[in-house]
Write an enzyme that holds these catalytic residues in place. Structure first.
Site, PDB file in Angstrom:
ATOM      1  N   ASP A 168      55.701  77.842  41.195  1.00  0.00           N
ATOM      2  CA  ASP A 168      55.487  77.953  39.809  1.00  0.00           C
ATOM      3  C   ASP A 168      57.076  77.151  39.234  1.00  0.00           C
ATOM      4  O   ASP A 168      57.768  77.181  40.020  1.00  0.00           O
ATOM      5  CB  ASP A 168      55.453  79.326  39.070  1.00  0.00           C
ATOM      6  CG  ASP A 168      54.620  78.953  37.587  1.00  0.00           C
ATOM      7  OD1 ASP A 168      54.685  77.829  37.149  1.00  0.00           O
ATOM      8  OD2 ASP A 168      54.310  79.858  37.055  1.00  0.00           O
TER       9      ASP A 168
HETATM   10  C1  NOJ Z   1      54.674  77.233  34.432  1.00  0.00           C
HETATM   11  C2  NOJ Z   1      53.240  78.162  34.074  1.00  0.00           C
HETATM   12  O1  NOJ Z   1      53.357  79.524  34.564  1.00  0.00           O
HETATM   13  C3  NOJ Z   1      52.344  77.549  35.023  1.00  0.00           C
HETATM   14  O2  NOJ Z   1      51.146  78.271  34.718  1.00  0.00           O
HETATM   15  C4  NOJ Z   1      52.197  76.054  34.743  1.00  0.00           C
HETATM   16  O3  NOJ Z   1      51.253  75.530  35.542  1.00  0.00           O
HETATM   17  C5  NOJ Z   1      53.335  75.439  35.191  1.00  0.00           C
HETATM   18  N1  NOJ Z   1      54.476  76.103  34.299  1.00  0.00           N
HETATM   19  C6  NOJ Z   1      53.347  73.817  35.078  1.00  0.00           C
HETATM   20  O4  NOJ Z   1      53.503  73.649  33.673  1.00  0.00           O
END
Ligand code: NOJ
Length: 741
Positions: free
Chosen positions: A282
């Site tokens: 993430d």
């Molecule tokens: C953080 C988020 O937790 C995740 O779900 C998302 O896909 C990513 N950022 C990218 O934007």
């Protein structure tokens, strides 16, 4: 050729062909890998965000254009549209090996056409509708140059304070698994490589939905049984449905950041489940191991992450900075990088990007697909199916056409932007969004509609109350549009208080005091608490955030063109102090037998144990009768199944659909079991007066659970089988007994 012969040949050939094809891709991957330098390998594991950011902006100072040309980037997120993706792909094509980039984006509930937020859509329990919206999202996104969505979020969540509860399918592992399959299949279409398919990404692996106290990015702490029983099943279902990628998560799980967890990523995902796609971290979750106190610096974090099986680094830059050194120092084996690179290259081959890196970036196709009006019809259908009727006193709904004047009151009555909810790709494109007001106007009813806002969503001003009361007095009925704002749920939107914000409930009481009937439309991306409305409104529809066609779908339901069929995928608490409250509670050693006598019982002295609205609950404009349950056997062995047959009748005056739910209770087991676990459901449409004979088949799997040694199996003994239209409305019961092997 006779049919039998044809089938035999087909059966013999299919595996051989697919093996041959996959060997070809594997061989091609190997031949690319052989050409790669260590730096080029690291480049493939590196993902940067484009101009937009969907997380805290990092302080890395990189020259992206130069990095693209020198092979330091394998994937970009937050770059979309044919023009931009072409331009950026062209830069990557100047690199030595010309390995195409992957473009990923959070296409969470639609791309150009916005569908209901995932939790809302899950209230439809309509797997075909869910698959259809994911497929349209994939079509639009792929026509816009994208290869990959960071969806579906399959985290089970039982804490409505957590803003991301909006992105998932609610509280239940079984329902969540079915919806995970529908979404993965919808995004990925028939096969990766089709121009209408993008890679799905099951996220966030794992247990992110169990963030302590509903506070985003917090730790999760649980037994392995709980992990396997509740949080892992939707991920397993996503693997089985062919999900191409996984995203790990920000949380620690029992002290170990998920991004550093070999148990999750190597032992379970890539080991036991044989997942052959790749795992993306993430946003900076590798870098965040440092503030977690798990790694002393980014280099050590990169080491943990690559060893644990995190293949691609989203935005932390730790892989780029440290993997080379770690290999040279002998701290990690280059084979780990090779495995990660191979997994990523394989997907690039499957998408056909090595043949043509621009195949998803065609200007004309983008124009045609994004203006396809059929997508709006699919959005309207999904939105209507997501609405949940919570209350309907004296059948005040559907609305009568004879009303002369209806007052639309409340801060959400004319809002367009909020209808989209959070996680929208084009949040400022609101021109085509249908508000409640627009939806009512679009019908061209003879009724006159008037509007008064009354108050803002948040804030303390009551200056608009008088006008709202005056409007109510002029009307035959009030439609009260209330709730959170669309951006109050989603990432980093945890709330300690999930009541309807601001002065809205006071406004409701003032309007209700006029004596006019009030139909409340409650909107939000999470369960909310709204006592006065729940108790005093004449009808309540929970409408979530329904997307582009929100107002039309709401009007369809208000007027009965669509008979509401939604059922809650998550419990709505009465009090914040009950959280987490979910339907699958334990009996405990001191169950409440009589709510009036709770002394020394497992209860609250100041609140009921029960939620305000239970999991699976939702009314219809018609009524359903369940009858004549029969089991084909009452005792059975593990290799046998039990078939339950019963009649469902529509006993009301309107056609409608019922979500028939099957629950079981394993009454005595080596591990105490919840009193109800969802094990099946069917959404059944019936005309007024019509009946159907329905069946559920119970097998060993439906009765199995993880024992204290994490062995998954069914144990002999009695099981209570319950069938009904909600977890708190069981209509049919049957005890069956598993007698042994
Ligand atoms: C953080 C988020 O937790 C995740 O779900 C998302 O896909 C990513 N950022 C990218 O934007």
């Amino acid at each position: 050729m006779n049919r039998l012969k044809f089938y035999c040949i087909a059966l013999l050939c299919t595996p051989l062909i697919s093996v041959a094809q996959s060997r070809t891709i594997d061989q091609r991957v190997d031949s690319v890998l052989k050409l790669m330098t260590l730096d080029e390998k690291i480049g493939q594991l590196n993902q940067y965000s484009g101009r937009e950011v969907t997380g805290p902006a990092s302080d890395k100072k990189t020259n992206q254009l130069n990095d693209l040309k020198t092979g330091w980037i394998g994937s970009m997120l937050n770059v979309k549209g044919v023009k931009d993706t072409r331009e950026i792909q062209a830069a990557a094509m100047q690199s030595r090996l010309k390995i195409p980039l992957l473009f990923g984006q959070d296409v969470i509930h639609g791309y150009q056409t916005v569908f209901p937020v995932p939790l809302g859509e899950s209230a439809s329990w309509d797997l075909e509708a869910i698959r259809a919206t994911a497929h349209v999202a994939a079509k639009e996104a792929s026509a816009s140059g994208l290869h990959w969505t960071f969806a579906p979020m399959v985290d089970i969540a039982r804490d409505p304070r957590w803003g991301r509860v909006m992105e998932g399918a609610g509280e239940d592992a079984y329902l969540g698994s079915q919806i995970a399959i529908a979404r993965v299949k919808g995004f990925q279409g028939e096969k990766l490589g089709g121009l209408d398919a993008i890679m799905a990404c099951a996220k966030h692996f794992a247990a992110y939905g169990a963030a302590i106290a509903g506070r985003d990015y917090n730790a999760a702490d649980m037994s392995k049984q709980q992990l396997w029983e509740t949080y892992l099943p939707p991920f397993r279902a996503a693997v089985d449905a062919g999900a191409a990628t996984f995203m790990n998560s920000f949380n620690t799980l029992n002290g170990v950041p998920a991004t550093a967890s070999s148990y999750l990523q190597r032992d379970i995902l890539k080991g036991e489940w044989k997942f052959d796609g790749f795992v993306v971290s993430d946003w900076n979750s590798i870098g965040e191991m440092v503030p977690w106190g798990y790694a002393k610096d980014a280099k050590e974090a990169a080491q943990h992450a690559i060893i644990a099986g995190s293949d691609m680094d989203m935005e932390s830059n730790a892989y780029r900075k440290s993997l080379g050194q770690l290999v040279k120092e002998g701290k990690i084996n280059e084979a780990l990088l090779d495995d990660a690179v191979k997994r990523i290259l394989k997907k690039k081959f499957e998408l056909g990007l090595f043949e043509d890196p621009y195949r998803f970036s065609d200007v004309q196709r983008e124009k045609d697909v994004l203006s396809d009006k059929k997508h709006l019809a699919i959005a309207r259908d999904a939105a209507a199916k997501s609405i949940v009727l919570l209350k309907n006193k004296q059948f005040i709904l559907p609305l009568k056409r004879s009303y002369k004047t209806i007052a639309v009151i409340g801060p959400l009555g004319k809002s367009k932007k909020d209808m989209l909810g959070n996680w929208v790709v084009f949040p400022n494109d609101t021109a085509t969004v249908v508000s409640v007001w627009d939806g009512l106007q679009n019908r061209k009813e003879a009724t006159k509609f008037i509007y008064a806002k009354g108050c803002d969503i948040t804030g303390s001003s009551t200056a608009g109350f008088a006008q709202a009361i005056a409007a109510a007095k002029q009307a035959d009925l009030v439609i009260f549009a209330t709730g959170e704002s669309g951006d109050m749920t989603g990432e980093a939107r945890s709330r300690a208080d999930i009541h309807i914000p601001g002065r809205q409930e006071e406004l409701f009481k003032a309007v209700k005091a006029t004596g006019k009937p009030v139909v409340a439309l409650v909107m939000g991306g999470r369960p909310l608490i709204f006592d006065a409305i729940a108790e005093e409104a004449d009808a309540v529809l929970f409408t979530w955030w329904l997307g582009t066609e929100a107002g039309n779908a709401i009007a369809d339901v208000l007027y009965g063109d669509y008979n509401p069929s939604g059922k809650l995928p998550i419990s709505f608490p009465r009090s914040i102090g009950q959280i987490p409250v979910s339907y699958n509670a334990y009996s405990t050693g001191r169950p409440v037998k009589d709510p009036k006598n709770i002394h020394y019982r497992s209860a609250y002295i100041d609140e009921s144990n029960l939620p305000r609205f239970a999991f699976g609950y939702g009314l219809s404009y018609t009524s359903f009768k369940y009858a004549s349950l029969e089991a084909d056997k009452k005792t059975f062995k593990k290799n046998e199944t039990v078939t339950l047959t019963f009649r469902l009748s529509n006993t009301g005056k309107a056609a409608g659909a019922e979500v028939v739910q099957l629950y079981i209770w394993d009454k005595v087991a080596s591990v105490a079991r919840p009193m109800k676990e969802l094990k099946g459901f069917q959404k059944v449409s019936l005309n007024a007066g019509e009946s159907k004979t329905l069946q559920f088949v119970i097998d060993r799997d439906a009765l199995s659970f993880y024992n204290s040694d994490l062995r998954y199996d069914a144990e002999p003994g009695e099981f209570e089988i319950m069938i009904g239209g909600s977890s708190d409305s069981i209509m049919l019961r049957q005890v069956i007994e598993l007698t042994g092997e």
